[in-house]
Design a protein around this motif. Sequence first.
Motif, PDB file in Angstrom:
ATOM      1  N   ILE A 106      32.653 -24.412   9.978  1.00 39.75           N
ATOM      2  CA  ILE A 106      31.277 -24.521   9.492  1.00 39.75           C
ATOM      3  C   ILE A 106      31.172 -25.843   8.747  1.00 39.75           C
ATOM      4  O   ILE A 106      31.920 -26.083   7.806  1.00 39.75           O
ATOM      5  N   SER A 107      30.258 -26.700   9.185  1.00 39.89           N
ATOM      6  CA  SER A 107      30.152 -28.026   8.586  1.00 39.89           C
ATOM      7  C   SER A 107      28.878 -28.170   7.768  1.00 39.89           C
ATOM      8  O   SER A 107      27.767 -28.100   8.302  1.00 39.89           O
ATOM      9  N   PHE A 108      29.075 -28.385   6.469  1.00 42.68           N
ATOM     10  CA  PHE A 108      27.994 -28.800   5.583  1.00 42.68           C
ATOM     11  C   PHE A 108      28.040 -30.311   5.366  1.00 42.68           C
ATOM     12  O   PHE A 108      27.447 -30.821   4.410  1.00 42.68           O
TER      13      PHE A 108
ATOM     14  N   TYR B 191      22.389 -28.778   4.889  1.00 40.97           N
ATOM     15  CA  TYR B 191      22.037 -27.482   5.471  1.00 40.97           C
ATOM     16  C   TYR B 191      21.309 -27.603   6.806  1.00 40.97           C
ATOM     17  O   TYR B 191      20.947 -26.607   7.425  1.00 40.97           O
ATOM     18  N   SER B 192      21.093 -28.818   7.272  1.00 43.28           N
ATOM     19  CA  SER B 192      20.254 -29.038   8.451  1.00 43.28           C
ATOM     20  C   SER B 192      20.898 -28.581   9.750  1.00 43.28           C
ATOM     21  O   SER B 192      20.201 -28.180  10.680  1.00 43.28           O
ATOM     22  N   GLY B 193      22.221 -28.643   9.818  1.00 43.95           N
ATOM     23  CA  GLY B 193      22.904 -28.378  11.084  1.00 43.95           C
ATOM     24  C   GLY B 193      23.575 -27.027  11.172  1.00 43.95           C
ATOM     25  O   GLY B 193      24.372 -26.789  12.075  1.00 43.95           O
ATOM     26  N   VAL B 194      23.256 -26.118  10.224  1.00 50.29           N
ATOM     27  CA  VAL B 194      23.894 -24.798  10.193  1.00 50.29           C
ATOM     28  C   VAL B 194      22.818 -23.712  10.138  1.00 50.29           C
ATOM     29  O   VAL B 194      21.781 -23.880   9.496  1.00 50.29           O
TER      30      VAL B 194
ATOM     31  N   ALA C  42      33.542 -27.766   5.957  1.00 48.67           N
ATOM     32  CA  ALA C  42      33.492 -29.197   5.656  1.00 48.67           C
ATOM     33  C   ALA C  42      32.379 -29.477   4.660  1.00 48.67           C
ATOM     34  O   ALA C  42      31.243 -29.027   4.840  1.00 48.67           O
ATOM     35  N   ILE C  43      32.717 -30.207   3.593  1.00 50.03           N
ATOM     36  CA  ILE C  43      31.744 -30.682   2.606  1.00 50.03           C
ATOM     37  C   ILE C  43      31.997 -32.176   2.414  1.00 50.03           C
ATOM     38  O   ILE C  43      32.955 -32.725   2.964  1.00 50.03           O
ATOM     39  N   VAL C  44      31.152 -32.828   1.624  1.00 47.36           N
ATOM     40  CA  VAL C  44      31.373 -34.239   1.299  1.00 47.36           C
ATOM     41  C   VAL C  44      31.522 -34.360  -0.214  1.00 47.36           C
ATOM     42  O   VAL C  44      30.692 -33.845  -0.972  1.00 47.36           O
TER      43      VAL C  44
END
Length: 367
Positions: A8-10, A341-344, A321-323
């Motif tokens: 899951i990528s944030f 939150y745009s891609g999840v 994944a976070i930044v």
Amino acid sequence: MASEPAPISFARGAPSLDIVDVEGLRAAADAAFAADPAGTFSYGTSVGYRPLRAWIAEQHGVAPENVIVTNGSMQADAFLFEALVEPDDVVIVERPTYDRTLLSLRSRGGDLRPVALETDGVDVAGVEALLADGVKPQLAHLIPNFQNPAGYTLSLPKREALVRLAKDNDFLIFEDDPYVELRFTGETLPTMLSLAQDDQVVYASSFSKTVCPGIRVGYLVGPEKLIARIAKLATNTYISPNMVAQSIVAEFCRNGSYARSIETVKVALRERAQTLCDALAAQLPEARFVAPEGGYFLWVEMPEGFDADALFRAAGERGVAIVKGTDFLIEGGENAFRLAYSGVTPAQIEEGVGRLADAVRSLGVNA
């Protein structure tokens, strides 16, 4: 053996495919190819596909000569910095700000002066303090709407004050505005470009954030002489930008698909942002954040002493994944991180925040 959890990528600021108007883009491509094959499939000029240039000019109430269409807004940024920033030129930046902007300005040798970002935008008093100290900026880079990485929006009084400061102190505002169309709550604010009476603002935006990431079409609006200078840089760089992509975007905009697509994206973003805020409040009560009014991003600050670098690793071990906040600052941000939150989907957001909370607990922090 237990299977690895689905990633899951944030981390990525881009819309997921399920909210991209694929059918609308296919129809726009068909129409563009049929209506203007010569303009679409040939080399153009460095100013971009002229019908799209004219449409953008109309939206901003300027002449086409004040517009150049580029291969994404990052290309527009790079051209502007090449045209205006020499080694040791002072550039005001927000603290925090977009990491690629910092990299680009540092590569130009700019003297970067970070000014704190408040929940209603950059600290104007901080800008005034720099000016009072005799600092003479060449440029102030500002992301006014749903700022990357913080998600904050620059208030109208601050926009007006900054335009006055730029005029009175002879510096240029670079209004970097790729998220402007993605407001899902609150009142739309005028651009600084529209507030300025003279040539103290250059404006950039992008269709990559509203149409689809792969389209790679951005643009600059600014003084005619500056745009002409940047057009020469573009000619020497690539002769012509991507006419096919720009022709598709022009048709997508003119036939009404653009407006409909934005509404679809905003509905999805509103739900995703609310889901993220609710999940953080429930599962990471120590996290501090401001609910965004639009855009893609949420800036999260943990208590002082928290190690977001360690969280980055622990979250990665759990497939999330976070930044790190430090990526967006010259110094500081060790206790902060950015969530996109745009891609999840909402379900992925809830699962991802649960894993984040578990990662925080693994670091010995009660969540």
